[in-house]
Design an enzyme around this catalytic site. Structure first.
Site, short mmCIF file in Angstrom:
data_model
loop_
_atom_site.label_atom_id
_atom_site.label_comp_id
_atom_site.label_asym_id
_atom_site.label_seq_id
_atom_site.Cartn_x
_atom_site.Cartn_y
_atom_site.Cartn_z
CD1 TRP A 130 -2.78 1.55 0.48
CD2 TRP A 130 -2.06 1.85 2.47
NE1 TRP A 130 -3.45 2.71 0.97
CE2 TRP A 130 -3.23 2.70 2.26
CE3 TRP A 130 -1.44 1.85 3.71
CZ2 TRP A 130 -3.77 3.69 3.30
CZ3 TRP A 130 -2.20 2.79 4.75
CH2 TRP A 130 -3.05 3.66 4.44
CG ASP A 211 -1.13 -2.12 8.24
OD1 ASP A 211 -1.85 -1.62 9.13
OD2 ASP A 211 -1.10 -1.41 7.16
CE LYS A 246 -9.83 -0.17 4.42
NZ LYS A 246 -9.31 0.19 3.16
N1 PMP Z 1 -3.29 -0.37 6.15
C1 PMP Z 1 -3.49 -1.10 4.82
C2 PMP Z 1 -2.92 -2.39 4.39
C3 PMP Z 1 -4.83 -0.33 4.28
O1 PMP Z 1 -5.11 -0.87 3.10
C4 PMP Z 1 -5.29 0.42 4.70
C5 PMP Z 1 -6.44 1.28 4.23
N2 PMP Z 1 -6.59 1.39 2.79
C6 PMP Z 1 -4.80 1.08 6.00
C7 PMP Z 1 -3.87 0.50 6.71
C8 PMP Z 1 -5.15 2.45 6.68
O2 PMP Z 1 -6.56 2.24 6.99
P1 PMP Z 1 -7.31 3.50 7.72
O3 PMP Z 1 -8.36 3.90 6.30
O4 PMP Z 1 -8.15 3.00 8.76
O5 PMP Z 1 -6.58 4.64 7.95
#
Ligand code: PMP
Length: 398
Positions: A130, A211, A246
Site C-alpha cells: 500500500w 499492519d 473496513k
Molecule cells: N493498512 C492497509 C494495508 C490499508 O489497506 C489501509 C487502508 N487502505 C490502511 C492501513 C489504513 O486504514 P485506515 O483507512 O483505517 O486509515
C-alpha cells in the site's frame, strides 16, 4: 509568502475516485478505492453499528475529550480481537494499546515512536505494498526499502528471495508485514511460510510491524491473525496496527488501534506512556463517536456476534464475485487460467493488467482501477460483473 510552495500531484488512489465521480458514463465502475460496497453498490451501515448509534443518540450525551489513548473498552476490544480474549499475553498485561485515527494514524504513531527510540533502524515494506506505508514511514524520517514479495510470473510469492533478503537486515530494522489480505496483491503467506518468516525475524532481532486492515475478510477472525498470535507464542516483541474502517464500515469515523507487545508489564507501561506523549503532541486525543461505536459493539456479546456475521457476509460476497469473475474470464478466454483471482484473499486482486491495459479500460469502458492493475473486488456486483469481465477480456485478449 507561499510562492515557493510546490503543487501536490494528488494521491493516485484518491485521485481515481475524483475521476470516476466526474465521468458522465452511466455504466462506469469504481474498482479503485479499497472500500467495501454491497451488491447495490452502496456503502453498508452495519446493523450492529446502527444499534450502537441508537444507544449513543438516546439520550443525547455530552462529548468530553476522550483519553489520549482512547476508551478503555476500545483498547480491550483491539487486544481481544488481535491476541484472543483469553491470551496469556493480555493476562500478563504485556501489551500497550492505544486507539488511533484509523489504521493510518496507528502507522504514524508507531513509526514516530520507532524512529525516536531506534533512530538507526530502516524500514522495509513488501514489493509492492500500500503506497501510504512508504509515505507514512518516510514522513516519520525513515529510509524505506522493499523486500521481495509478489511474483508476477506465478501470481505467488518470491518466498526464497524474501527469506534470503530478511537475513541480510540489521537488528531492529522494521519489517512491515500484512497478516492477511495483502494490499495490493491479495496474495498472502501460508501459515508454514509465516512460521519461517517469523523465525528469521526472531533470529535477526528484527522489529516486526504487522499492519492488519482487513481482519475477517480473509479466512475468519482468528485465522486472519495467525501471524500475530504465532509471533506472541514465539516470544517476539513487535507492533500491530489495526483498522476498523473496513470491517465495521466506519471509514470516515477514523477508528484504528496500535498495539505493542512488550517484555513485561513495566515495559508495556513505559511504552504506553510514550505513545500517549506522541499522541498528545500530534492530535491530543482520538475521535469520540467512532470510539464509542467500537466500544459498544465489541463489548456486548449479542452485538459482537452480529458484527462477526455481518463481516462474514461481506467476506462471502467478495469470494462470490471472485469466483464469478474467474469463471467469466475463463469462459471468454479459453485456455487461460484465472485461478489466481480465487486464490487471492481480501478485497484486492492484482489482475496482471499492464498500465497500458489499465489506461485503456478506464478510457474505453469507464472502469477505474489503480495503474498497477489492482482492483477492489468489493466494487463488483451482480449489475456490473458481466460488463467488467467483458471489458477485461477485451483488453487482455491482444
Ligand atoms: N493498512 C492497509 C494495508 C490499508 O489497506 C489501509 C487502508 N487502505 C490502511 C492501513 C489504513 O486504514 P485506515 O483507512 O483505517 O486509515
Amino acid at each position: 509568502m507561499f510562492s515557493h510552495v510546490e503543487p501536490y500531484a494528488g494521491d493516485p488512489i484518491l485521485g481515481l475516485m475524483d475521476k470516476h465521480k466526474q465521468d458522465p458514463r452511466a455504466d462506469k465502475v469504481n474498482l479503485g478505492v479499497g472500500v467495501y460496497f454491497d451488491n447495490d453498490g452502496k456503502l453498508p451501515v452495519l446493523n450492529c453499528v446502527q444499534k450502537a448509534e441508537a444507544q449513543i443518540a438516546n439520550p443525547p450525551k455530552p462529548r468530553p475529550y476522550l483519553p489520549m489513548d482512547g476508551l478503555p473498552g476500545y483498547r480491550a476490544a483491539c487486544q481481544n480481537l488481535l491476541f484472543g480474549k483469553d491470551a496469556q499475553v493480555l493476562k500478563d498485561k504485556r501489551v500497550a494499546t492505544t486507539a488511533t485515527i484509523g489504521g493510518s494514524g496507528a502507522l504514524k504513531v508507531g513509526a514516530d515512536f520507532i524512529h525516536a527510540w531506534f533512530p538507526q533502524a530502516k524500514c522495509y515494506v513488501s514489493d509492492p505494498t500500500w503506497a501510504n506505508h512508504i509515505g507514512i514511514f518516510e514522513g516519520s524520517g525513515f529510509a524505506v526499502g522493499k523486500y521481495p514479495y509478489y511474483d508476477a510470473a506465478t501470481n505467488g510469492i518470491k518466498f526464497d528471495e524474501l527469506i534470503a533478503f530478511l537475513n541480510t537486515l540489521q537488528a531492529h530494522d522494521v519489517v512491515l508485514l500484512h497478516p492477511c489480505c495483502h494490499n495490493p496483491t491479495g496474495v498472502d503467506l501460508t501459515q508454514a511460510q509465516w512460521d519461517q518468516v517469523l523465525e528469521v525475524v526472531k533470529a535477526k532481532n528484527l522489529l516486526a510491524f504487522m499492519d492488519i486492515a482487513y481482519q475477517g475478510f480473509g479466512e475468519d477472525m482468528d485465522a486472519d491473525v495467525y501471524a500475530i498470535r504465532k509471533a506472541v507464542d514465539m516470544g517476539l516483541l513487535f507492533f500491530v496496527s489495526n483498522s476498523f474502517s473496513k470491517n465495521l464500515s466506519l471509514y470516515g469515523e477514523r477508528v484504528g488501534g496500535l498495539s505493542v507487545v512488550c517484555k513485561d508489564e513495566a515495559q508495556a507501561k513505559a511504552v504506553q506512556g510514550q505513545l500517549q506523549f506522541n499522541i498528545r503532541r500530534i492530535y491530543s486525543s482520538p475521535p469520540s463517536h467512532g470510539g464509542h461505536v467500537v466500544d459498544i459493539v465489541m463489548n456486548d456479546d449479542a452485538l459482537f456476534n452480529e458484527w462477526v456475521q455481518e463481516v462474514y457476509v461481506m467476506r462471502d460476497r467478495i469470494k462470490d464475485m471472485r469466483q464469478k469473475l474467474r469463471d467469466s474470464l475463463e469462459a471468454k478466454l479459453p485456455g487461460r487460467s484465472f485461478e489466481y483471482i480465487t486464490k487471492q484473499n481480501g478485497m484486492f486482486s492484482y489482475t496482471g493488467l499492464t498500465p497500458e491495459q489499465v489506461a485503456r479500460i478506464i478510457k474505453d469502458f469507464g472502469i477505474y482501477m489503480v495503474a498497477n492493475g489492482r482492483i477492489s473486488v468489493a466494487g463488483l456486483n451482480a449489475s456490473n460483473i458481466d460488463y467488467v469481465a467483458n471489458a477485461m477480456a477485451e483488453v487482455l485478449k491482444d
